[in-house]
Design a protein around this motif. Structure first.
Motif, PDB file in Angstrom:
ATOM      1  N   TRP A  47       0.872  -1.176   0.000  1.00 53.55           N
ATOM      2  CA  TRP A  47       0.000   0.000   0.000  1.00 53.55           C
ATOM      3  C   TRP A  47       0.904   1.220   0.000  1.00 53.55           C
ATOM      4  O   TRP A  47       1.641   1.470   0.951  1.00 53.55           O
ATOM      5  CB  TRP A  47      -0.906   0.000   1.228  1.00 53.55           C
ATOM      6  CG  TRP A  47      -1.842   1.168   1.326  1.00 53.55           C
ATOM      7  CD1 TRP A  47      -1.917   2.261   0.515  1.00 53.55           C
ATOM      8  CD2 TRP A  47      -2.856   1.355   2.332  1.00 53.55           C
ATOM      9  NE1 TRP A  47      -2.897   3.117   0.932  1.00 53.55           N
ATOM     10  CE2 TRP A  47      -3.501   2.581   2.045  1.00 53.55           C
ATOM     11  CE3 TRP A  47      -3.276   0.618   3.424  1.00 53.55           C
ATOM     12  CZ2 TRP A  47      -4.533   3.082   2.829  1.00 53.55           C
ATOM     13  CZ3 TRP A  47      -4.310   1.101   4.216  1.00 53.55           C
ATOM     14  CH2 TRP A  47      -4.938   2.326   3.907  1.00 53.55           C
ATOM     15  N   ASP A  49       1.003   5.212  -0.022  1.00 50.35           N
ATOM     16  CA  ASP A  49       0.157   6.366   0.286  1.00 50.35           C
ATOM     17  C   ASP A  49       0.927   7.654   0.074  1.00 50.35           C
ATOM     18  O   ASP A  49       2.023   7.839   0.614  1.00 50.35           O
ATOM     19  CB  ASP A  49      -0.340   6.303   1.729  1.00 50.35           C
ATOM     20  CG  ASP A  49      -1.235   7.484   2.063  1.00 50.35           C
ATOM     21  OD1 ASP A  49      -2.314   7.584   1.449  1.00 50.35           O
ATOM     22  OD2 ASP A  49      -0.836   8.318   2.898  1.00 50.35           O
ATOM     23  N   ALA A  79     -11.643   8.106   6.133  1.00 49.90           N
ATOM     24  CA  ALA A  79     -11.841   7.957   4.691  1.00 49.90           C
ATOM     25  C   ALA A  79     -13.206   7.352   4.385  1.00 49.90           C
ATOM     26  O   ALA A  79     -13.701   6.486   5.114  1.00 49.90           O
ATOM     27  CB  ALA A  79     -10.732   7.091   4.106  1.00 49.90           C
ATOM     28  N   PHE A  82     -15.639   5.626  -1.227  1.00 49.59           N
ATOM     29  CA  PHE A  82     -14.779   4.999  -2.232  1.00 49.59           C
ATOM     30  C   PHE A  82     -15.630   4.589  -3.427  1.00 49.59           C
ATOM     31  O   PHE A  82     -16.617   3.863  -3.279  1.00 49.59           O
ATOM     32  CB  PHE A  82     -14.063   3.784  -1.645  1.00 49.59           C
ATOM     33  CG  PHE A  82     -12.936   4.138  -0.717  1.00 49.59           C
ATOM     34  CD1 PHE A  82     -11.628   4.131  -1.165  1.00 49.59           C
ATOM     35  CD2 PHE A  82     -13.182   4.491   0.607  1.00 49.59           C
ATOM     36  CE1 PHE A  82     -10.583   4.462  -0.317  1.00 49.59           C
ATOM     37  CE2 PHE A  82     -12.145   4.810   1.471  1.00 49.59           C
ATOM     38  CZ  PHE A  82     -10.836   4.808   1.002  1.00 49.59           C
ATOM     39  N   THR A 105     -11.519  12.090   2.338  1.00 44.45           N
ATOM     40  CA  THR A 105     -11.060  12.006   3.724  1.00 44.45           C
ATOM     41  C   THR A 105     -11.746  13.124   4.505  1.00 44.45           C
ATOM     42  O   THR A 105     -12.524  13.900   3.947  1.00 44.45           O
ATOM     43  CB  THR A 105      -9.529  12.162   3.830  1.00 44.45           C
ATOM     44  OG1 THR A 105      -9.171  13.519   3.519  1.00 44.45           O
ATOM     45  CG2 THR A 105      -8.816  11.218   2.881  1.00 44.45           C
ATOM     46  N   SER A 111      -7.655  10.043  -4.861  1.00 43.91           N
ATOM     47  CA  SER A 111      -7.863   9.042  -5.888  1.00 43.91           C
ATOM     48  C   SER A 111      -6.804   7.972  -5.730  1.00 43.91           C
ATOM     49  O   SER A 111      -5.872   8.101  -4.930  1.00 43.91           O
ATOM     50  CB  SER A 111      -7.816   9.672  -7.279  1.00 43.91           C
ATOM     51  OG  SER A 111      -6.552  10.284  -7.508  1.00 43.91           O
ATOM     52  N   GLY A 112      -6.946   6.909  -6.517  1.00 45.96           N
ATOM     53  CA  GLY A 112      -5.964   5.852  -6.390  1.00 45.96           C
ATOM     54  C   GLY A 112      -6.117   4.791  -7.443  1.00 45.96           C
ATOM     55  O   GLY A 112      -6.943   4.889  -8.357  1.00 45.96           O
ATOM     56  N   THR A 126      -2.965   5.299  -2.855  1.00 46.50           N
ATOM     57  CA  THR A 126      -3.909   6.344  -2.438  1.00 46.50           C
ATOM     58  C   THR A 126      -3.181   7.678  -2.461  1.00 46.50           C
ATOM     59  O   THR A 126      -2.070   7.806  -1.924  1.00 46.50           O
ATOM     60  CB  THR A 126      -4.474   6.073  -1.028  1.00 46.50           C
ATOM     61  OG1 THR A 126      -3.396   5.781  -0.111  1.00 46.50           O
ATOM     62  CG2 THR A 126      -5.435   4.893  -1.053  1.00 46.50           C
TER      63      THR A 126
END
Length: 603
Positions: A47, A49, A79, A82, A105, A111-112, A126
């Motif tokens: 992950w 970030d 958060a 989504f 958030t 975005s991601g 993210t």
């Protein structure tokens, strides 16, 4: 967690799968259940970030890392919402489902990109894209109506720039006015952050204009756009230095960057009680004191020129200089020039000197990775940054997102087959290089140019023609370590003596925190530690593994002190996340930093 009907009723299995994962992810975050979130990730997973959850730039690995990140950040981040990005259909290939998504958030919108396997998320990116209540917008520009004592745009801009340090203090001082400082200045302007970018050169772009005349961008135009204002469609694929210099000057003016040329930062002292800096600068001979709360060093990738100390430099009768001060080849026609080094600058300078008629010898001290520019375009960059990528719908923003979504830990595995293909495609070229005696490598693990750049910022050459001169013997090649200079020669540890009228030290640069030390002092530079590198435990990038570029675009161990830069691509992309971190602090938005950069090396 309920999902939008458009996400769940579609007949696309990939879309339903992604929507269900995002729903489970959101529900577990809302419950502040770090264990449930961790269970949504594959045993081997990542992950990454960028500011959204961590107020940092960080990558965690595997469910244990995810669990720790969520436990530390879920409450403050809060958060939600989504959603699969509108207009972006999830893709399924080779057992991997890939999807773009958006979210919110407590303080922003993000975005991601998600890559999903059968046993959970493989990679998750993210990013924080904007702060609520501080969104970028187009200014009106004028105030309609009749009014006395109207202030024109030009008068306002002049007062704004000249009032710094007098009528008001900037919130941010950026030291370094190359592409990094200018790109960050443009971001700060759009976010309403009062700033000043200071640079020792007189005009924006002079950093490029002052370099050797054959210098040009080795990266293609699609990779090099600056924020807000991309290069026009008729811009050359590889821009010469003076054209880049003119573009930067125009860009700084059009984007209304507060820019002070002919300005040198002399010292900066942090007040831990008042939470501000005292930055003393010399502006064209006038001492000015600035008191920002944030100080950014935007110094590219490198720091001070690395000029070796060699016995006999004081007796050498000819000219000697570092590549950063090389004026170009014209003055050295018919001269015997020894260029110490075998990376980008060395090849560029050797090629230009040969064209001008100089007798050129390159001294190779260690192996170098070379990749032909055309091959780099075709095999390494073409799927993301090229005309064919644009034709396939891969915009610069999408390419940046895809690139950022690949954790640094995985990049070698991605790059190794790319360079294996290049090796096969250009095998005759590499055979000629080897026959000439040139020592070539593919990086410590065969991962090629980009990993060398990320790990050490050196050790490579993007070939635009000069490698053929070495392979063909037109530029002479000598190998070994330089042990001494005589009145008219360079001596190597092999016993070889190279006649020389000119010596060019194309010997690279030190860590950029060496330049910072000149301003903030060595103790504070040591407190921050080494800048650049991943901790890969390869040549010039000592471990332990960091997972991100050391101290770049994120909080450091010194409050209020930041580093920004890299190539044009990195300056474009990461300037957003640094600007958002600075804006949040200006507005008093809480920014609890997860996994603050540790210091393992001081230089």
């Amino acid at each position: 967690m309920s999902r939008p009907a458009s996400d769940l009723t579609t007949s696309t299995p990939a879309r339903r799968r992604v929507a269900n994962w995002l729903g489970d992810f959101e529900a577990a975050l809302a419950a502040r259940d770090a264990e449930r979130v961790a269970q949504l990730f594959a045993p081997s997973s990542f992950w990454r970030d960028l500011t959204a959850f961590s107020w940092n730039i960080t990558t965690v690995e595997n469910p244990d890392g995810v669990r720790d990140l969520v436990a530390a950040t879920a409450e403050a981040t809060d958060a939600s919402n989504f959603r699969i990005t509108e207009g972006e259909e999830p893709d399924e290939a080779d057992g991997v489902t890939t999807a773009y998504f958006t979210f919110e958030t407590a303080v922003g919108r993000g975005s991601g990109l998600l890559r999903l396997l059968d046993d959970g998320a493989f990679t998750l990116l993210t990013t924080l894209d904007e702060l609520k209540g501080h969104e970028e917008s187009r200014p009106k520009g004028v105030e309609h109506g009749a009014r006395r004592d109207r202030v024109t745009w030009r008068e306002r801009r002049t007062a704004e720039i000249e009032g710094l340090g007098k009528d008001r203090q900037p919130y941010v001082v950026v030291v370094g006015g190359g592409q990094g400082g200018i790109a960050l200045g443009a971001r700060l302007r759009q976010l309403g952050v009062d700033h000043v970018v200071v640079d020792k050169h007189e005009r924006p772009g002079d950093q490029w204009r002052s370099r050797y005349k054959s210098l040009c961008l080795h990266d293609p135009v699609w990779y090099d756009h600056l924020p807000y204002l991309p290069f026009p469609t008729n811009w050359p694929v590889f821009a010469p230095k003076d054209k880049i210099g003119d573009w930067l000057e125009m860009y700084a003016a059009v984007m209304e960057v507060n820019y002070w040329g002919s300005t040198t930062a002399k010292s900066a002292v942090w007040d831990d009680v008042g939470k501000e800096w005292t930055v003393t600068v010399d502006r064209a001979g006038e001492e000015v004191v600035l008191r920002p709360q944030q100080l950014v060093f935007a110094l590219g990738v490198s720091g001070k020129p690395n000029v070796p100390v060699i016995p006999g430099q004081d007796v050498f009768a000819g000219e000697q200089h570092h590549s950063s001060h090389h004026p170009g080849p014209d003055a050295y026609r018919d001269s015997r020039v020894v260029v110490i080094g075998s990376n980008n600058s060395a090849f560029d300078i050797c090629g230009a000197l040969w064209e001008a008629g100089a007798d050129v010898t390159m001294v190779q001290r260690s192996s170098t990775h070379i990749v032909r520019s055309d091959s780099l375009m075709e095999f390494a960059l073409g799927d993301l940054y090229s005309e064919r990528a644009l034709a396939a719908g891969v915009t610069t923003h999408k390419a940046d997102t895809i690139f950022a979504s690949l954790p640094y830990r995985l990049l070698p595995d991605v790059q190794i087959p790319v360079y294996a293909a290049i090796a096969e495609h250009d095998k005759d070229f590499y055979a000629r290089l080897e026959k000439s005696g040139f020592r070539h490598d593919w990086g410590d693990d065969g991962s090629g140019l980009f990993l060398k750049y990320l790990r050490r910022g050196s050790g490579y050459y993007i070939d635009v023609g000069a490698a053929d001169l070495v392979a063909d013997g037109e530029v002479k090649l000598a190998q070994g370590q330089v042990v001494a200079l005589t009145e008219n020669s360079v001596q190597l540890d092999t016993g070889q003596e190279l006649p020389a009228d000119v010596v060019v030290y194309a010997t690279g640069y030190n860590s950029m925190n060496g330049l910072a030390a000149d301003v903030v002092g060595q103790p504070m530079a040591d407190k921050v530690g080494k800048v650049w590198g991943l901790g890969s435990d390869t040549a010039k990038d000592p471990g332990p593994w960091e997972g991100e570029e050391r101290n770049m675009w994120k909080p450091t161990q010194q409050e209020g002190l930041w580093f920004h830069g890299g190539n044009l691509h990195q300056s474009r992309y990461y300037s957003l996340y640094l600007a958002l971190q600075l804006k949040a602090r200006q507005e008093g938005i809480p920014t609890p930093v997860y996994a603050l950069q540790e210091v393992h090396h001081t230089s």
